[in-house]
Scaffold this motif. Structure first.
Motif, PDB file in Angstrom:
ATOM      1  N   THR A  87       8.227   5.043  -6.950  1.00 19.97           N
ATOM      2  CA  THR A  87       7.532   5.095  -5.584  1.00 19.97           C
ATOM      3  C   THR A  87       7.319   3.468  -4.878  1.00 19.97           C
ATOM      4  OG1 THR A  87       5.302   4.851  -6.691  1.00 19.97           O
ATOM      5  CG2 THR A  87       6.106   6.885  -6.010  1.00 19.97           C
ATOM      6  N   ILE A  88       7.124   3.613  -3.352  1.00 25.52           N
ATOM      7  CA  ILE A  88       6.515   2.427  -3.073  1.00 25.52           C
ATOM      8  C   ILE A  88       5.090   3.027  -2.190  1.00 25.52           C
ATOM      9  CG2 ILE A  88       6.770   0.679  -1.022  1.00 25.52           C
ATOM     10  CD1 ILE A  88       9.823   0.940  -1.587  1.00 25.52           C
ATOM     11  N   THR A  89       3.965   1.842  -2.388  1.00 22.42           N
ATOM     12  CA  THR A  89       2.828   2.454  -2.116  1.00 22.42           C
ATOM     13  C   THR A  89       2.056   1.417  -1.133  1.00 22.42           C
ATOM     14  OG1 THR A  89       2.623   3.416  -4.141  1.00 22.42           O
ATOM     15  CG2 THR A  89       0.481   3.132  -3.052  1.00 22.42           C
ATOM     16  N   LYS A 106       1.155  -0.430   8.142  1.00 28.55           N
ATOM     17  CA  LYS A 106       1.482  -0.450   6.885  1.00 28.55           C
ATOM     18  C   LYS A 106       2.159   1.057   6.345  1.00 28.55           C
ATOM     19  CE  LYS A 106      -2.749  -1.507   4.853  1.00 28.55           C
ATOM     20  NZ  LYS A 106      -3.857  -1.457   4.062  1.00 28.55           N
ATOM     21  N   ILE A 107       1.765   2.042   6.814  1.00 27.77           N
ATOM     22  CA  ILE A 107       2.208   3.106   6.283  1.00 27.77           C
ATOM     23  C   ILE A 107       3.618   3.299   6.700  1.00 27.77           C
ATOM     24  CG2 ILE A 107       2.150   5.751   6.665  1.00 27.77           C
ATOM     25  CD1 ILE A 107      -0.789   5.213   6.705  1.00 27.77           C
ATOM     26  N   LEU A 108       3.823   3.068   8.035  1.00 33.60           N
ATOM     27  CA  LEU A 108       5.346   3.076   8.362  1.00 33.60           C
ATOM     28  C   LEU A 108       6.380   2.127   7.761  1.00 33.60           C
ATOM     29  CD1 LEU A 108       4.558   3.787  12.469  1.00 33.60           C
ATOM     30  CD2 LEU A 108       5.515   5.412  10.688  1.00 33.60           C
ATOM     31  N   GLN A 109       5.734   1.061   7.281  1.00 35.90           N
ATOM     32  CA  GLN A 109       6.654   0.052   6.640  1.00 35.90           C
ATOM     33  C   GLN A 109       7.080   0.688   5.294  1.00 35.90           C
ATOM     34  OE1 GLN A 109       5.234  -3.932   6.413  1.00 35.90           O
ATOM     35  NE2 GLN A 109       6.688  -4.786   4.810  1.00 35.90           N
ATOM     36  N   VAL A 110       6.171   1.207   4.604  1.00 38.37           N
ATOM     37  CA  VAL A 110       6.436   1.960   3.274  1.00 38.37           C
ATOM     38  C   VAL A 110       7.408   2.992   3.666  1.00 38.37           C
ATOM     39  CG1 VAL A 110       5.394   3.449   1.676  1.00 38.37           C
ATOM     40  CG2 VAL A 110       4.097   1.575   2.269  1.00 38.37           C
ATOM     41  N   ILE A 111       7.210   4.020   4.570  1.00 41.51           N
ATOM     42  CA  ILE A 111       7.944   4.821   4.825  1.00 41.51           C
ATOM     43  C   ILE A 111       9.610   4.400   5.201  1.00 41.51           C
ATOM     44  CG2 ILE A 111       8.693   6.503   6.411  1.00 41.51           C
ATOM     45  CD1 ILE A 111       5.648   7.227   6.722  1.00 41.51           C
ATOM     46  N   LYS A 112       9.556   3.311   5.980  1.00 46.78           N
ATOM     47  CA  LYS A 112      11.024   2.787   6.453  1.00 46.78           C
ATOM     48  C   LYS A 112      11.652   2.035   5.316  1.00 46.78           C
ATOM     49  CE  LYS A 112      13.122   0.903  10.460  1.00 46.78           C
ATOM     50  NZ  LYS A 112      12.851   0.326  11.740  1.00 46.78           N
ATOM     51  N   GLN A 113      10.780   1.540   4.491  1.00 47.31           N
ATOM     52  CA  GLN A 113      11.306   0.828   3.321  1.00 47.31           C
ATOM     53  C   GLN A 113      12.274   1.783   2.396  1.00 47.31           C
ATOM     54  OE1 GLN A 113       8.927  -2.035   0.386  1.00 47.31           O
ATOM     55  NE2 GLN A 113       9.835  -3.312   2.050  1.00 47.31           N
ATOM     56  N   CYS A 114      11.363   2.687   2.150  1.00 48.66           N
ATOM     57  CA  CYS A 114      11.938   3.895   1.258  1.00 48.66           C
ATOM     58  C   CYS A 114      13.242   4.532   1.956  1.00 48.66           C
ATOM     59  CB  CYS A 114      10.899   4.955   0.907  1.00 48.66           C
ATOM     60  SG  CYS A 114       9.502   4.518  -0.191  1.00 48.66           S
ATOM     61  N   ILE A 340       2.660  -2.479  -0.466  1.00 46.73           N
ATOM     62  CA  ILE A 340       2.392  -3.298   0.754  1.00 46.73           C
ATOM     63  C   ILE A 340       1.254  -3.384   1.288  1.00 46.73           C
ATOM     64  CG2 ILE A 340       3.327  -2.827   3.055  1.00 46.73           C
ATOM     65  CD1 ILE A 340       5.839  -1.494   2.061  1.00 46.73           C
ATOM     66  N   GLY A 341       0.628  -4.542   1.486  1.00 46.94           N
ATOM     67  CA  GLY A 341      -0.622  -4.997   2.098  1.00 46.94           C
ATOM     68  C   GLY A 341      -0.753  -5.983   2.799  1.00 46.94           C
ATOM     69  N   GLY A 342      -1.890  -6.088   3.370  1.00 45.37           N
ATOM     70  CA  GLY A 342      -2.333  -7.361   4.190  1.00 45.37           C
ATOM     71  C   GLY A 342      -2.335  -8.747   3.624  1.00 45.37           C
ATOM     72  N   GLY A 343      -2.491  -9.732   4.200  1.00 47.57           N
ATOM     73  CA  GLY A 343      -2.576 -10.894   3.727  1.00 47.57           C
ATOM     74  C   GLY A 343      -3.767 -11.125   2.674  1.00 47.57           C
ATOM     75  N   GLY A 344      -4.885 -10.600   2.972  1.00 47.06           N
ATOM     76  CA  GLY A 344      -5.944 -10.460   1.790  1.00 47.06           C
ATOM     77  C   GLY A 344      -5.606  -9.676   0.778  1.00 47.06           C
ATOM     78  N   LEU A 368       4.100  -8.381   1.825  1.00 48.84           N
ATOM     79  CA  LEU A 368       3.222  -8.704   2.985  1.00 48.84           C
ATOM     80  C   LEU A 368       3.636  -7.579   4.190  1.00 48.84           C
ATOM     81  CD1 LEU A 368       0.948 -10.318   4.163  1.00 48.84           C
ATOM     82  CD2 LEU A 368       2.570 -11.685   4.998  1.00 48.84           C
ATOM     83  N   ARG A 369       2.557  -6.903   4.637  1.00 49.84           N
ATOM     84  CA  ARG A 369       2.811  -5.790   5.610  1.00 49.84           C
ATOM     85  C   ARG A 369       3.256  -6.390   6.734  1.00 49.84           C
ATOM     86  NH1 ARG A 369      -0.605  -5.806   9.584  1.00 49.84           N
ATOM     87  NH2 ARG A 369      -2.831  -6.342   9.224  1.00 49.84           N
ATOM     88  N   ASN A 370       3.989  -5.827   7.800  1.00 53.19           N
ATOM     89  CA  ASN A 370       4.408  -6.311   9.276  1.00 53.19           C
ATOM     90  C   ASN A 370       3.220  -6.395   9.876  1.00 53.19           C
ATOM     91  OD1 ASN A 370       7.854  -4.567   9.949  1.00 53.19           O
ATOM     92  ND2 ASN A 370       7.179  -6.246   8.405  1.00 53.19           N
TER      93      ASN A 370
END
Length: 532
Positions: A87-89, A106-114, A340-344, A368-370
């Motif tokens: 999984t990618i989360t 962040k959600i669409l990046q997980v989806i597209k990465q998969c 996949i997450g934000g900078g913080g 780092l998320r888009n």
């Protein structure tokens, strides 16, 4: 679609910039850098240790009961049964009606990465997962969303995990919000979303699961809730060690100190025991150890060592990981290879690597998320008319105009030459003063300081006058930045998905999905087509 560098966005910390440039000093705090080639190696490592697939699939299937799953979701649920599926989360709080627009990124990046990984190789299957932060108890962080200049609030007595909150009272909140929206297809779609999620659920967890499902079901996203007794049972050995030995406190403190010594800001500080206790009614409070007993803060609950371990084994659902242990919980129950997450978020994961090693759980790839700025074609045309670069959209209007004045004003260009001439005069006077007495030399120095200070005041006054002369262009730039919601920060943190102009929500989401660059680290500028 265009990009600017993360550095030019003036938003990302030195730690994040050093990470994406793979600086040597940051490498001890992560396992592998998330280049596209790293995912197969990470999957190989993860699957050597992962043993909870059957339990995961059973509980996830149970949690998703009642949803009308899409073909892609059904396929992904079936794929999770296979030994070569990972999984990618990404995760997020249960923000009311999604919260800011970066929730989508962040959600669409997980989806597209998969999707891209599945297309480029067939050794492993990659399934996108959304982790719902149902156990957070900071209601004030999630009880609102911004709509234009208005903040929509949900006032409610609260306590304990927000996911367990009743949705009672939300109908009035959303009805008042919908009442201010103009009539049209978009309002109808938003109304349908709200009706099918918040108005059709008893708890905030159910409402958020349904909302995320409706938005992303056609992309195959699966949603998981960690507030689950069976899943937490898998954490009993870890929670027991946490309670009795306080090991994560030592490991995380060590990493945090090392980061701090390098000059980086610390995001989170560990507790001696990084667990909360969920008690009735509506209570999620820290567990502390004092005077040979375990206490639940702000309650009368207390345990001996034997008693708390007995309760842990009988009722693991009562124990809730904090920000330190939640990532370990996630990586224990999921066959996960990347987060996949934000900078913080990524910054605090850097404090956790030694803890993962201590507990024997593979440390995931940290992505780092888009980040994205959305503009309309009309706004882009305004930008071109103002001769603004894409990098200028991340600056203040004043700084843009001031730079233009410094570069192009003939009067401003004369100032350095005049200042040199003034300094040359005083240099000559200093040479003369060397041939006279000390009092004359001191007078020359005093006059030099006075005149140069006066010159600096004239310089500032001249730039101010030039700014005033250019007030019209200044105002037009400021207006554009306000339209983009970029005048006081980043658009993605203040704008809501319903704020943008589009005819169809699914078309809007697809336009964002197409702009996502899952393996790149740039700030995306997405110019929307007019027919969205």
């Amino acid at each position: 679609m265009k990009t600017v560098s993360l550095k030019d966005s003036n938003y990302f910390s030195s730690l994040m910039l050093d990470y994406i440039h793979q600086k040597e000093e940051v490498k001890p705090f992560y396992h592998r850098f998330p280049s596209k080639s790293s995912y197969i190696e990470q999957a190989e490592d993860k699957l050597k240790y992962y043993t909870h697939r059957e339990t995961l699939v059973k509980q996830l299937t149970q949690q998703l009961q009642g949803l009308s799953l899409s073909k892609k979701q059904i396929k992904n649920l079936e794929l999770l049964k296979k030994e070569n599926t990972v999984t990618i989360t990404t995760g997020h709080q249960l923000n009311l009606f999604t919260g800011p627009i970066f929730f989508f990124y962040k959600i669409l990046q997980v989806i597209k990465q998969c999707k891209e990984l599945n297309k480029s190789q067939d050794q492993y299957h990659y399934v996108p997962i959304f982790w719902m932060a149902t156990e957070d108890h900071d209601f004030d962080e999630i009880n609102h969303f911004r709509s234009g200049d208005r903040i929509v609030h949900w006032e409610k007595d609260h306590g304990g995990p927000v996911g367990q909150l009743s949705t009672e009272g939300l109908r009035e909140v959303f009805n008042s919000y919908l009442a201010i929206l103009p009539q049209g297809k978009k309002k109808e779609q938003l109304n349908e979303l709200i009706e099918a999620s918040y108005f059709s659920a008893d708890t905030l967890t159910q409402a958020t699961r349904q909302l995320v499902h409706l938005l992303f079901k056609d992309y195959g996203l699966l949603m998981i809730d960690g507030d689950d007794a069976t899943l937490k049972r898998l954490m009993i050995p870890t929670f027991e060690q946490e309670i009795l030995e306080e090991k994560s406190f030592q490991w995380v403190n060590s990493s945090a100190s090392a980061l701090e010594q390098l000059g980086y800001k610390i995001q989170v500080n560990p507790r001696e025991i990084n667990l909360f206790y969920i008690a009735e009614p509506n209570s999620r409070e820290r567990i502390v150890f004092e005077n040979e007993k375990f206490y639940v803060l702000n309650t009368t609950i207390q345990f001996t060592k034997d008693e708390i371990i007995q309760v842990l084994h009988q009722h693991p659902e009562r124990f809730s990981p904090n920000v330190i242990l939640r990532p370990l919980y996630q990586e224990t129950i999921l066959p996960n290879v990347a987060y996949i997450g934000g900078g913080g978020e990524i910054a605090y994961w850097f404090e956790l690597k030694e803890m993962f090693k201590g507990y024997g759980i593979p440390f995931p790839l940290l992505v780092l998320r888009n980040s994205m700025l959305i503009r309309t074609k009309k706004q882009w045309e305004k930008q071109l008319a103002l001769n603004l670069r894409d990098e200028d959209l991340f600056r203040s209007s004043r700084s843009i105009v001031k730079e233009e004045i410094n570069e192009n004003s003939e009067l401003v260009h004369e100032l350095p030459k005049l200042k040199e001439e003034l300094e040359a005069i005083f240099k000559s006077l200093e040479l003369i003063s060397e041939k006279t007495n000390l009092s004359f030399a001191n007078m020359v120095q005093a006059q030099r300081t006075k005149q140069l200070n006066g010159f600096e005041k004239l310089e500032k006054r001249l730039i101010k006058a030039e700014l005033k002369k250019n007030s019209e262009i200044h105002q037009r730039i400021e207006n554009l930045l306000k339209e983009l919601s970029q005048e006081k920060g980043l658009q993605e943190r203040v704008r809501h998905f319903a704020d943008f102009d589009y005819v169809d929500i699914s078309t809007f989401i697809e336009s964002v999905y197409q702009a996502i660059q899952p393996f790149e680290f740039n700030f995306i500028i997405n110019t929307l087509a007019e027919d969205i």
